[in-house]
Scaffold this active site. Structure first.
Site, mmCIF file in Angstrom:
data_model
loop_
_atom_site.group_PDB
_atom_site.id
_atom_site.type_symbol
_atom_site.label_atom_id
_atom_site.label_comp_id
_atom_site.label_asym_id
_atom_site.label_seq_id
_atom_site.Cartn_x
_atom_site.Cartn_y
_atom_site.Cartn_z
ATOM 1 N N LYS A 1 -2.902 7.562 39.126
ATOM 2 C CA LYS A 1 -2.276 7.758 37.397
ATOM 3 C C LYS A 1 -3.382 7.213 36.787
ATOM 4 C CE LYS A 1 2.365 8.762 38.943
ATOM 5 N NZ LYS A 1 3.731 8.624 38.433
ATOM 6 N N HIS B 1 0.386 18.419 38.232
ATOM 7 C CA HIS B 1 1.019 17.223 38.509
ATOM 8 C C HIS B 1 2.262 17.394 37.488
ATOM 9 C CE1 HIS B 1 2.410 13.166 38.415
ATOM 10 N NE2 HIS B 1 2.180 13.231 39.727
ATOM 11 N N GLU C 1 7.553 17.422 44.280
ATOM 12 C CA GLU C 1 8.000 15.971 43.510
ATOM 13 C C GLU C 1 9.112 16.207 42.584
ATOM 14 O OE1 GLU C 1 4.666 12.845 43.388
ATOM 15 O OE2 GLU C 1 4.211 14.419 42.079
ATOM 16 N N GLY D 1 9.115 8.640 44.850
ATOM 17 C CA GLY D 1 9.967 7.385 45.279
ATOM 18 C C GLY D 1 9.390 6.816 46.697
ATOM 19 N N ALA E 1 2.428 7.230 44.702
ATOM 20 C CA ALA E 1 1.516 6.424 43.625
ATOM 21 C C ALA E 1 2.117 5.069 43.340
ATOM 22 C CB ALA E 1 1.682 7.247 42.192
#
Lengths: 232, 232, 232, 232
Positions: B19, B101, B149, B189, B210
């Site tokens: 990120k 994303h 996601e 998560g 991430a």
């Protein structure tokens, strides 16, 4: 999942997109919608019109044929100044909506959300797509209608169904692999009754048209020709 | 359609998205990538890193594991100031790219174009999706990887695979109906090895992570735990 | 408000925008930057280069002249996958950034935020604008540089300074009414030394160029001509 | 430059933004507009309403007070499906339009184009801005009205004029440096007559309100209180 308020979709269907053409704005939008209604009643073919947001109420007041919004935003009531609420176009008289027209494209997740909103609010959803693979992707989201429109042919008068029949047949094939029920339309360059007839023969259930009708010298006659062609 | 320059995708795979975290920017991006490479070599599990654009060159120079861009624009060389060209990230050393994303979502037609560009240029394409139906739509576009996601779990430490296993299984089901070959990942998560093991048992071939790694006190240990968990 | 880390802006300045041209991507970006550095050292004129994000690190490593990013997003470190963080381009070696190039336009509030971020992080901010009134609006936000580029002339080889001198003088007039200090550049179609000389005579402090240099048969010679022209 | 068709702007003015609130959609939009008209006639204070696009026609038919669109797109008639044409909202009965509301922000060049379109078509333009420097930038584009609305206070009931008077006075100062004539409004959190009175004392010529009226138990009474407060 289904909404009893949503009108049943009668096919074949011709949807006339008024875009932001001056020939189909305001008072002229109402006049054009009345011509579409006349053809629909005379031929018993389902014809819908998609005027600008500010014209939905007056058009829907003036005619009995289905009125589509040109777009809805993926929002629920709240703080979304300047956006298009499904409830708003519905209360103004729309019974369906275009989603992701090539001139008003959305993020993938917003297309999904807009389809779900349309379903909840009882609006027929018509998702536009640029090519066969995008049409299949759109069909996977289970809208009521998918419409394939190659952007390079829009407004050209060169009909997708005649110039690129393989685009239409390939779309029908890919879409049917992921969705057996969705109504399939094609658009871009549709200008003659024959273009419509060919579109149906290639496996679609109708057409999405704009300049071919709106900018025609005699929209009534051309639309009548289109409607008759659906019966061939 | 296939590009011989594109690396074969070894699964299971763990993709670590850096990120724009300060813990994974610049010099720190290189350090973190080296830890990922260490784990990959020790465990023989495929681990890729996705640093910021400006860090791709230095990261790719420093490590041998796959480096992904976080995004590419659907453009070919030309006048696109400020955009991200596939050729550019490729020459800097990227071998794959995230697309769509949830923090960098694209129009549907741009996702389609970006996947095609990645295929042509020999980049592995990983399209992110918010929910099962969007994942199926993405899979219909034939990318190499689809990653589900749920945005509401991103960064929470509540693993999608444990908190919403039905989201993962439903995604696998819907995606497989439209695409038999695409690699399926899940993310959001993921913080423990067990989250990874469960994800694989639910039918995925890996995870996209991430904060669970980047913001961990000891990224090496957690990533090692993740890698070991893929072998259960 | 001021940041001691920010380099002082030496004028006149020539900024060479590499866009996403294949002639200025990757290894070729480094080569072109070296030519710009050579001209800068030989003529003692300030020349900056604006390569793609993935090339900033290698270009900044290779040359001592200022390197600009082509864009930054109005974000601070965090969850912004696929976005461009000021800290990231700064650590990669950029000392300035373009903002709101006509090919990468931003919302007004994002321009304001990006300028403030650039100021905080010690990056020189160069806001691009399409016409005189937009230039004045941009100048009201107090960037370091405003660059007027009529989009219709970009890439044409028809220099704004010669074809539309009134656009440049009107820009200088309107900008100076709201901001006495901002550096003013012009761009679009600049292809000859004379175009540069005229631009300075009309009241600007330099030029923003792209295809005129990047796509020239001999970029070194043309850039040298540009640099010499700033001394007339 | 001026358009004789454009109504003269009477100040002080209260603009009530209906957003996409369910309390101000469809039939309820008309009811609320009638209450606003009643207050306007009783107090002789200029009150405008800004309903959703699909409600403009029915609202404008029902009341004689000014009706604003919530947004227009920077387009002329043509192929812009799903966009908002100035001519369309004008023919539906709008006499003005919001531009760049914080919930519908535009690129800088689109704000400039929308202001010019509004001027040509005889619509009063009201550009919204987030902070004092953005307000000054907007004012440099010469709209009829600039409205400062700190987004963090919108919908809170904490009035900008009372909680952040320095934001309002600083806006007035910066805006006046670049534009002597523009009407200045403030908004965000305005809920009491006193908030309106303070706003005027700080140098504005009116307020832009939304939830304070639309979501009030008795919108008529609160709006009456607002209108009376402009006379203090």
């Amino acid at each position: 999942m289904n909404n009893p308020l949503k009108p049943k979709l009668q096919t074949p269907i011709i949807i006339v997109n008024f875009k932001t053409y001056s020939e189909a704005t305001g008072r002229k939008a109402v006049e054009l919608a009345k011509k579409a209604e006349k053809v629909s009643k005379e031929t018993n073919v389902n014809i819908a019109v998609a005027p600008q947001f500010a014209d939905i109420a007056t058009v829907a007041e003036a005619v009995e044929i289905p009125v589509f919004a040109q777009h809805i935003d993926p929002i629920t009531p709240g703080s979304y100044t300047g956006h298009v609420l499904a409830e708003s176009v519905k209360e103004a008289g729309a019974t369906g909506t275009l989603i992701n027209h090539s001139e008003r494209q959305l993020k993938l997740s917003d297309i999904d959300a807009a389809i779900k909103l349309a379903r909840e609010k009882g609006l027929v959803s018509c998702v536009c797509a640029n090519n066969p693979s995008i049409s299949a992707a759109a069909a996977a989201l289970k809208p009521d209608i998918v419409s394939i429109e190659p952007p390079e042919l829009i407004g050209t008068g060169i009909a997708v169904s005649k110039a690129q029949p393989e685009v239409v047949t390939n779309t029908v094939k890919l879409v049917r692999e992921v969705n057996a029920k969705v109504t399939i339309l094609c658009g871009a360059g549709i200008s003659h009754g024959e273009d419509v007839a060919v579109a149906l023969k290639l496996g679609t259930q109708g057409v999405l048209v704009a300049s071919g009708i709106v900018k025609a010298k005699d929209p009534y006659s051309i639309l009548r020709e289109f409607a008759e062609a659906t019966k061939q």
